[in-house]
Design a protein around this motif. Structure first.
Motif, PDB file in Angstrom:
ATOM      1  N   ASN A  84       0.821  -1.210   0.000  1.00 15.85           N
ATOM      2  CA  ASN A  84       0.000   0.000   0.000  1.00 15.85           C
ATOM      3  C   ASN A  84       0.854   1.258   0.000  1.00 15.85           C
ATOM      4  O   ASN A  84       0.710   2.117  -0.869  1.00 15.85           O
ATOM      5  CB  ASN A  84      -0.948   0.004   1.209  1.00 15.85           C
ATOM      6  CG  ASN A  84      -2.028   1.066   1.093  1.00 15.85           C
ATOM      7  OD1 ASN A  84      -1.772   2.170   0.652  1.00 15.85           O
ATOM      8  ND2 ASN A  84      -3.234   0.727   1.497  1.00 15.85           N
ATOM      9  N   GLN A  85       1.755   1.362   0.956  1.00 17.24           N
ATOM     10  CA  GLN A  85       2.546   2.581   1.066  1.00 17.24           C
ATOM     11  C   GLN A  85       3.864   2.509   0.297  1.00 17.24           C
ATOM     12  O   GLN A  85       4.346   3.528  -0.203  1.00 17.24           O
ATOM     13  CB  GLN A  85       2.834   2.887   2.544  1.00 17.24           C
ATOM     14  CG  GLN A  85       1.624   3.364   3.330  1.00 17.24           C
ATOM     15  CD  GLN A  85       0.687   2.239   3.740  1.00 17.24           C
ATOM     16  OE1 GLN A  85       1.104   1.093   3.874  1.00 17.24           O
ATOM     17  NE2 GLN A  85      -0.577   2.576   3.941  1.00 17.24           N
ATOM     18  N   GLY A  86       4.471   1.335   0.181  1.00 19.96           N
ATOM     19  CA  GLY A  86       5.814   1.235  -0.373  1.00 19.96           C
ATOM     20  C   GLY A  86       5.912   0.961  -1.854  1.00 19.96           C
ATOM     21  O   GLY A  86       7.014   0.995  -2.411  1.00 19.96           O
ATOM     22  N   ILE A  87       4.787   0.709  -2.521  1.00 17.51           N
ATOM     23  CA  ILE A  87       4.853   0.257  -3.907  1.00 17.51           C
ATOM     24  C   ILE A  87       5.531   1.266  -4.826  1.00 17.51           C
ATOM     25  O   ILE A  87       6.299   0.898  -5.724  1.00 17.51           O
ATOM     26  CB  ILE A  87       3.446  -0.108  -4.441  1.00 17.51           C
ATOM     27  CG1 ILE A  87       3.531  -0.686  -5.856  1.00 17.51           C
ATOM     28  CG2 ILE A  87       2.505   1.095  -4.375  1.00 17.51           C
ATOM     29  CD1 ILE A  87       4.331  -1.959  -5.952  1.00 17.51           C
ATOM     30  N   HIS A  88       5.296   2.550  -4.621  1.00 21.75           N
ATOM     31  CA  HIS A  88       5.918   3.555  -5.483  1.00 21.75           C
ATOM     32  C   HIS A  88       7.435   3.558  -5.324  1.00 21.75           C
ATOM     33  O   HIS A  88       8.171   3.765  -6.291  1.00 21.75           O
ATOM     34  CB  HIS A  88       5.364   4.944  -5.167  1.00 21.75           C
ATOM     35  CG  HIS A  88       3.944   5.135  -5.597  1.00 21.75           C
ATOM     36  ND1 HIS A  88       3.547   5.021  -6.912  1.00 21.75           N
ATOM     37  CD2 HIS A  88       2.823   5.427  -4.897  1.00 21.75           C
ATOM     38  CE1 HIS A  88       2.242   5.244  -7.000  1.00 21.75           C
ATOM     39  NE2 HIS A  88       1.788   5.489  -5.790  1.00 21.75           N
TER      40      HIS A  88
END
Length: 365
Positions: free
Chosen positions: A184-188
């Motif tokens: 959710n938060q780390g994909i970018h």
């Protein structure tokens, strides 16, 4: 499509990031926001009032009543992207814009792009941080040789997601619908890691749940070996307290150091080949963790639909990022080094939960 075609867009899912989609559509020449849809009418109504789009609670009704729609943005819970995308492609033959993390499993990426190709529509994956000024400047430095070969890379995301965040909706904090801090938060940042560092050969890592009562990880660390021979580390957590502190990526290269930081990789903090580049390529993301990349993505979508330029995020590109994401989970599951190319799907991420999925499905009639 013809050179005079317009991207006539509908949005399914009216959460917070959907507002950035709506705003980007109405501000993009060659794009038109036709309709928005959410199972909760009040959410769709909010964007109807703000942007003048038609509001629906049933996307089947929306697409049947507005056949001029040619592009649909899927902004539903992450675990529903795969099902919603296949349904819209199969029933209505619309091109798809899909929010992060795109799909949960690399096998899903392959299936969706294959279905789109056989149906004659297109998939537009959203990785808006690729368009941050700091990111594009470092990418130019890597491409031109200004930075030289990579030697070491590090990703560090230290954000705060307390228990109340996960209790906002049933899909949050679940392997079937959300994934944890990596997905959710780390994909970018995982996407930028391979975009800047090159493809990853193997990873090992440990995931833990330390700051909230959820089934997914809220803290993950990993060691990375790139195919080039460079090495790297990854630290992503939503267990930081009491606020979001940073989302950074640093590259140690043969000719200098590049470090991008800020709240969402928006500040070029160190760039030793050209110190002046730091101030010129930093942006203020205060109050807007999503940044400004969605507008640039919609410009690219219009150009692609008009056959003026190919959309830069390809199937292979998307699959490589989602395969790397899954490799971090597989490494934790196996407690061993994992070859990224052969890691396949995680056994946990994107697992089927029919009871939960039924909360976000739309009846056909």
């Amino acid at each position: 499509m013809s050179s005079n075609s317009v991207a006539r867009v509908a949005i399914i899912g009216c959460g917070r990031v959907s507002g950035h989609h709506c705003r980007s559509v109405v501000q993009t020449a060659g794009a038109e926001l036709v309709a928005v849809c959410d199972l909760v009418l009040e959410k769709a109504d909010l964007y109807r009032q703000q942007f003048g789009a038609r509001a629906y609670t049933n996307y089947h009704q929306m697409l049947i009543e507005n056949p001029q729609i040619n592009t649909v943005a899927i902004v539903t819970p992450s675990g529903m992207h795969y099902e919603h995308t296949l349904d819209v492609i199969s029933r209505y033959r619309k091109s798809i814009i899909v929010e992060k993390p795109t799909f949960m499993k690399p096998s899903q990426v392959t299936e969706v792009y294959d279905r789109a190709a056989s149906t004659g529509v297109r998939i537009f994956a959203v990785f808006q941080n690729r368009h941050n000024l700091a990111v594009t400047r470092v990418m130019r430095g890597l491409a031109s040789g200004e930075l030289g070969a990579l030697r070491a890379a590090a990703v560090r995301v230290r954000w705060c997601r307390p228990q109340r965040y996960y209790e906002m909706a049933p899909w949050r904090g679940t392997f079937s619908m959300d994934g944890g801090c990596l997905t959710n938060q780390g994909i970018h940042h995982i996407d930028l890691l391979r975009l800047m560092g090159g493809e990853v050969a193997r990873v090992c890592g440990v995931n833990r749940t330390l700051g909230a009562k959820i089934e997914v990880e809220d803290t993950a660390t990993a060691v990375i070996e790139f195919k080039s021979g460079a090495i790297g580390t990854l630290e992503i957590t939503t267990a930081a307290r009491p606020i979001d502190f940073e989302a950074s990526i640093s590259l140690v290269c043969e000719n200098g150091l590049a470090q991008i930081g800020g709240i969402a990789v928006n500040e070029l903090q160190i760039y030793t080949p050209e110190v002046a580049a730091c101030r010129q390529n930093s942006e203020d993301f205060s109050g807007n963790v999503y940044g400004f990349g969605h507008g640039k993505i919609y410009q690219q979508i219009v150009e692609s639909l008009r056959d003026e330029a190919p959309f830069p995020v390809t199937c292979a590109d998307t699959r490589a990022t989602i395969q790397l994401l899954n490799a971090f989970y597989v490494a934790d599951e196996m407690q061993a080094w994992v070859d990224v190319a052969s890691a396949g799907d995680s056994s946990r991420l994107g697992s089927v939960n029919e009871e939960l999925a039924n909360l976000y499905r739309t009846p056909v009639s």
